[in-house]
Motif scaffolding. Structure first.
Motif, short mmCIF file in Angstrom:
data_model
loop_
_atom_site.label_atom_id
_atom_site.label_comp_id
_atom_site.label_asym_id
_atom_site.label_seq_id
_atom_site.Cartn_x
_atom_site.Cartn_y
_atom_site.Cartn_z
N UNK A 1 80.29 46.58 14.63
CA UNK A 1 80.19 46.64 13.17
C UNK A 1 79.21 45.58 12.71
N UNK A 2 78.38 45.98 11.77
CA UNK A 2 77.49 45.03 11.12
C UNK A 2 78.17 44.71 9.80
N UNK A 3 78.30 43.43 9.50
CA UNK A 3 79.02 43.04 8.29
C UNK A 3 78.33 41.88 7.59
N UNK A 4 78.65 41.76 6.32
CA UNK A 4 78.15 40.68 5.50
C UNK A 4 79.01 39.46 5.79
N UNK A 5 78.38 38.39 6.24
CA UNK A 5 79.14 37.21 6.64
C UNK A 5 79.77 36.48 5.46
N UNK A 6 79.24 36.70 4.27
CA UNK A 6 79.81 36.03 3.09
C UNK A 6 81.04 36.78 2.57
N UNK A 7 80.94 38.11 2.46
CA UNK A 7 82.03 38.90 1.88
C UNK A 7 82.97 39.49 2.93
N UNK A 8 82.47 39.66 4.16
CA UNK A 8 83.25 40.32 5.19
C UNK A 8 83.17 41.83 5.13
N UNK A 9 82.46 42.36 4.14
CA UNK A 9 82.34 43.81 3.99
C UNK A 9 81.50 44.41 5.10
N UNK B 1 79.00 46.95 6.65
CA UNK B 1 77.87 47.74 6.13
C UNK B 1 77.52 48.91 7.05
N UNK B 2 77.86 48.78 8.34
CA UNK B 2 77.54 49.86 9.28
C UNK B 2 78.42 49.73 10.50
N UNK B 3 78.83 50.88 11.05
CA UNK B 3 79.58 50.92 12.29
C UNK B 3 78.85 51.84 13.26
N UNK B 4 78.68 51.36 14.50
CA UNK B 4 77.96 52.15 15.51
C UNK B 4 78.81 52.16 16.78
N UNK B 5 78.93 53.35 17.41
CA UNK B 5 79.71 53.41 18.65
C UNK B 5 78.90 52.81 19.79
N UNK B 6 79.60 52.25 20.76
CA UNK B 6 79.00 51.44 21.82
C UNK B 6 77.88 52.10 22.62
N UNK B 7 78.00 53.35 23.05
CA UNK B 7 76.92 53.89 23.87
C UNK B 7 75.59 53.98 23.13
N UNK B 8 75.63 53.99 21.82
CA UNK B 8 74.41 54.16 21.06
C UNK B 8 73.89 52.86 20.46
N UNK C 1 88.14 51.26 9.31
CA UNK C 1 88.15 52.01 8.05
C UNK C 1 87.51 51.08 7.02
N UNK C 2 86.26 51.37 6.66
CA UNK C 2 85.50 50.47 5.78
C UNK C 2 86.19 50.24 4.44
N UNK C 3 86.96 51.24 3.98
CA UNK C 3 87.63 51.10 2.69
C UNK C 3 88.85 50.18 2.76
N UNK C 4 89.47 50.10 3.94
CA UNK C 4 90.72 49.36 4.05
C UNK C 4 90.64 48.12 4.94
N UNK C 5 89.48 47.93 5.60
CA UNK C 5 89.37 46.79 6.50
C UNK C 5 88.07 46.04 6.24
N UNK C 6 88.08 44.77 6.62
CA UNK C 6 86.88 43.95 6.54
C UNK C 6 86.95 42.88 7.62
#
Length: 183
Positions: free
Chosen positions: A4-12, A14-21, A43-48
């Motif tokens: 997961x790529x996330x914003x280090x300030x907010x924890x939100x 921004x993108x999720x990529x599966x490992x093989x790719x 779940x981007x809406x419920x997790x950070x």
């Protein structure tokens, strides 16, 4: 496995990529963003991300004052719909003991007839009322009808405002009963 790529300030997230790719060296991250390896797809809406760990987002704190204002707005909209319903459900003209239509199309017709009467070009017509009977719509009856419509409209606007004022004072606006005093 996921990255997961996330914003280090907010924890939100921004993108999720599966490992093989995805391999971390594939992307150059902007400042303020990071990559975290996780076992399950988030779940981007419920997790950070918090402190480098995928966690559930906290439930939003709902201000009771804001909730009450939203409820008041909802009830006020209902009161206005009730007012419109009352205004457009017909009006009794006592001299003929008949209820005339007061929907928008009828209002347009009454205005047209009033204009014709003002110009002296109106001739009395047979007019169908709400019980499906007919009356002679004279200029005098039209005047009485317009007064009755005006009184009913103004009264229902006043009733709506009284209900609004009373509803704004109660603790639970959604339980306020605005069904009384309409004409």
């Amino acid at each position: 496995m996921f990255f997961v790529i996330y914003n280090t300030e907010t924890g939100n997230i921004t993108q999720t990529v599966s490992a093989p790719f995805y391999m971390p060296e594939m992307f150059v991250l902007e400042e303020g963003f990071a990559v975290l390896e996780v076992d399950k797809q988030p779940n981007d809406d419920k997790e950070h991300i918090k402190d480098g760990v995928l966690v559930a987002k906290p439930e939003p704190i709902i201000d009771p004052k804001v909730t009450k204002v939203l409820e008041q707005d909802k009830v006020w909209d209902s009161i206005k719909r009730k007012r419109l319903s009352q205004i457009t459900n017909g009006v009794l003209v006592e001299s003929v003991n008949k209820t005339f239509h007061t929907d928008s199309m009828s209002a347009i017709q009454y205005s047209t007839i009033a204009g014709m009467a003002a110009m002296g070009t109106y001739q009395t017509v047979n007019w169908k009322v709400m019980d499906n009977s007919w009356v002679l719509l004279t200029v005098e009856l039209l005047k009485e009808l317009q007064v009755a419509i005006s009184v009913k409209t103004n009264t229902n606007y006043e009733v709506a405002e009284q209900h609004k004022a009373a509803m704004l004072l109660v603790d639970n606006p959604l339980e306020y009963d605005y069904s009384t005093n309409w004409v």
